[in-house]
Design an enzyme around this catalytic site. Structure first.
Site, short mmCIF file in Angstrom:
data_model
loop_
_atom_site.label_atom_id
_atom_site.label_comp_id
_atom_site.label_asym_id
_atom_site.label_seq_id
_atom_site.Cartn_x
_atom_site.Cartn_y
_atom_site.Cartn_z
N ASP A 67 0.82 -1.22 0.00
CA ASP A 67 0.00 0.00 0.00
C ASP A 67 0.85 1.26 0.00
O ASP A 67 2.07 1.21 0.15
CB ASP A 67 -0.95 -0.01 1.22
CG ASP A 67 -0.24 -0.34 2.53
OD1 ASP A 67 1.00 -0.41 2.54
OD2 ASP A 67 -0.93 -0.54 3.54
N ASN A 136 -7.34 -2.56 14.24
CA ASN A 136 -8.74 -2.84 13.89
C ASN A 136 -8.86 -4.04 12.94
O ASN A 136 -9.92 -4.25 12.34
CB ASN A 136 -9.39 -1.60 13.27
CG ASN A 136 -8.70 -1.17 11.98
OD1 ASN A 136 -7.79 -1.84 11.50
ND2 ASN A 136 -9.12 -0.04 11.43
N HIS A 138 -7.06 -4.52 10.17
CA HIS A 138 -6.78 -4.30 8.74
C HIS A 138 -5.48 -4.97 8.31
O HIS A 138 -4.57 -5.17 9.10
CB HIS A 138 -6.82 -2.81 8.35
CG HIS A 138 -5.67 -1.97 8.79
ND1 HIS A 138 -5.81 -0.65 9.17
CD2 HIS A 138 -4.36 -2.21 8.91
CE1 HIS A 138 -4.65 -0.14 9.49
NE2 HIS A 138 -3.75 -1.06 9.33
N GLU A 143 -9.42 -1.62 5.31
CA GLU A 143 -10.07 -1.32 6.57
C GLU A 143 -11.34 -2.17 6.74
O GLU A 143 -11.84 -2.74 5.76
CB GLU A 143 -10.46 0.17 6.59
CG GLU A 143 -9.27 1.13 6.49
CD GLU A 143 -8.51 1.29 7.80
OE1 GLU A 143 -8.38 0.30 8.57
OE2 GLU A 143 -8.03 2.40 8.06
C1 GLP Z 1 -0.31 0.56 8.54
C2 GLP Z 1 -0.05 -0.29 7.30
C3 GLP Z 1 -0.29 -1.75 7.55
C4 GLP Z 1 0.38 -2.17 8.85
C5 GLP Z 1 -0.21 -1.40 9.99
C6 GLP Z 1 0.33 -1.82 11.35
O1 GLP Z 1 -1.63 0.96 8.66
N1 GLP Z 1 -0.82 0.13 6.18
O2 GLP Z 1 0.17 -2.52 6.45
O3 GLP Z 1 0.23 -3.56 9.05
O4 GLP Z 1 0.08 -0.03 9.76
O5 GLP Z 1 1.51 -1.10 11.62
P1 GLP Z 1 2.48 -1.40 12.82
O6 GLP Z 1 3.30 -2.57 12.40
O7 GLP Z 1 3.30 -0.16 12.93
O8 GLP Z 1 1.67 -1.67 14.01
#
Ligand code: GLP
Length: 264
Positions: A67, A136, A138, A143
């Site tokens: 993404d 959440n 995702h 989402e």
């Molecule tokens: C972002 C990314 C996700 C990732 C998430 C969790 O929203 N788009 O791909 O998994 O963050 O991030 P973290 O690993 O910092 O908790």
């Protein structure tokens, strides 16, 4: 879904990195799906160390990131392209032309989404996809309420995700509220998926993903449909699971079976 529970975040990164190192060693032309966020950083450091030690080459590897923020140019320090350069690509022997991140600054982002899907197909599909997990539930920026067969498209971020990611932006800095993300269907098409989750803040999402119903309310629960999904957790992220002892037991049985078959 294979559930692997490790003592801490360092052990989670090590386990995940070993899967990637094996994949690239066995198949030097692998197509990898990569993720951003804090969770994969330690895994990337392990891949960099393996490369620096001469144990691994990315010279024939292709990558596709999950993404990107819509509206951020590649050079923007908060863009996911910038993150990948800093955390991985600048430190390994990958051909820059073989690294793809959705085009956050495309003048026609709708076409860019279709092109991204085609680009993945042209590369032969993704062999191994790395995922983190949002609080959440995702995956990528899919989402809650995301279609379980969705493809790469523009997604609106929830307030919760914007708040979670605000820590990366300065107080007066523009923070995008839209993204381009691979869809859940795109992720499910990967031949193998490895999701890493660490810390108590992920425990509820982990429970919903593994033990909850298959539901667009928890996009990661779609991995229940995947033939080859491995979920690697630390104790904290696993702490709300009901059947934790059963998952540990399965792993022990798996290890014994692999040893017996000479494939450990
Ligand atoms: C972002 C990314 C996700 C990732 C998430 C969790 O929203 N788009 O791909 O998994 O963050 O991030 P973290 O690993 O910092 O908790």
């Amino acid at each position: 879904m294979q559930v692997v529970i490790k003592a801490d975040a360092a052990a989670v990164a090590e386990y995940g990195a070993a899967i990637f190192i094996k994949q690239i060693t066995q198949q030097p032309k692998s197509v990898l799906g990569l993720a951003t966020g804090s969770t994969p950083v330690a895994l990337y450091q392990q891949l960099i160390s393996a490369y620096q030690a001469g144990k691994l080459s990315f010279s024939q590897v292709k990558t596709f990131n999950l993404d990107e923020y819509l509206g951020l140019a590649a050079e923007h320090p908060q863009s996911y392209r910038y993150f990948m350069q800093q955390q991985l690509f600048n430190h390994i022997d990958i051909n820059p032309d073989n690294t793809a991140v959705p085009a956050g600054s495309a003048t026609d982002p709708l076409t860019a989404c279709q092109d991204y899907e085609q680009h993945i197909l042209d590369a032969g599909g993704i062999d191994l996809q790395l995922l983190g997990l949002g609080r959440n539930g995702h995956i990528g920026f899919n989402e809650p309420s995301s279609g379980l067969r969705s493809r790469t498209r523009i997604k609106t971020l929830t307030k919760e995700t914007i708040a979670d990611n605000a820590r990366f932006f300065k107080a007066d800095e523009y923070q995008p509220h839209l993204s381009i993300t691979m869809g859940i269907g795109t992720i499910l098409d990967a031949r193998k998926v490895v999701l890493l989750a660490t810390g108590t803040s992920k425990a509820a999402a982990v429970k919903a993903m593994i033990e909850g119903p298959l539901s667009a309310s928890c996009p990661a629960s779609a991995l229940q449909l995947h033939q080859h999904a491995v979920v690697v957790l630390d104790e904290a992220a696993a702490s709300e699971l009901n059947d934790i002892e059963f998952y540990r037991h399965i792993e022990q049985e798996n290890q014994m079976l692999l040893q017996r078959l000479g494939r450990a």
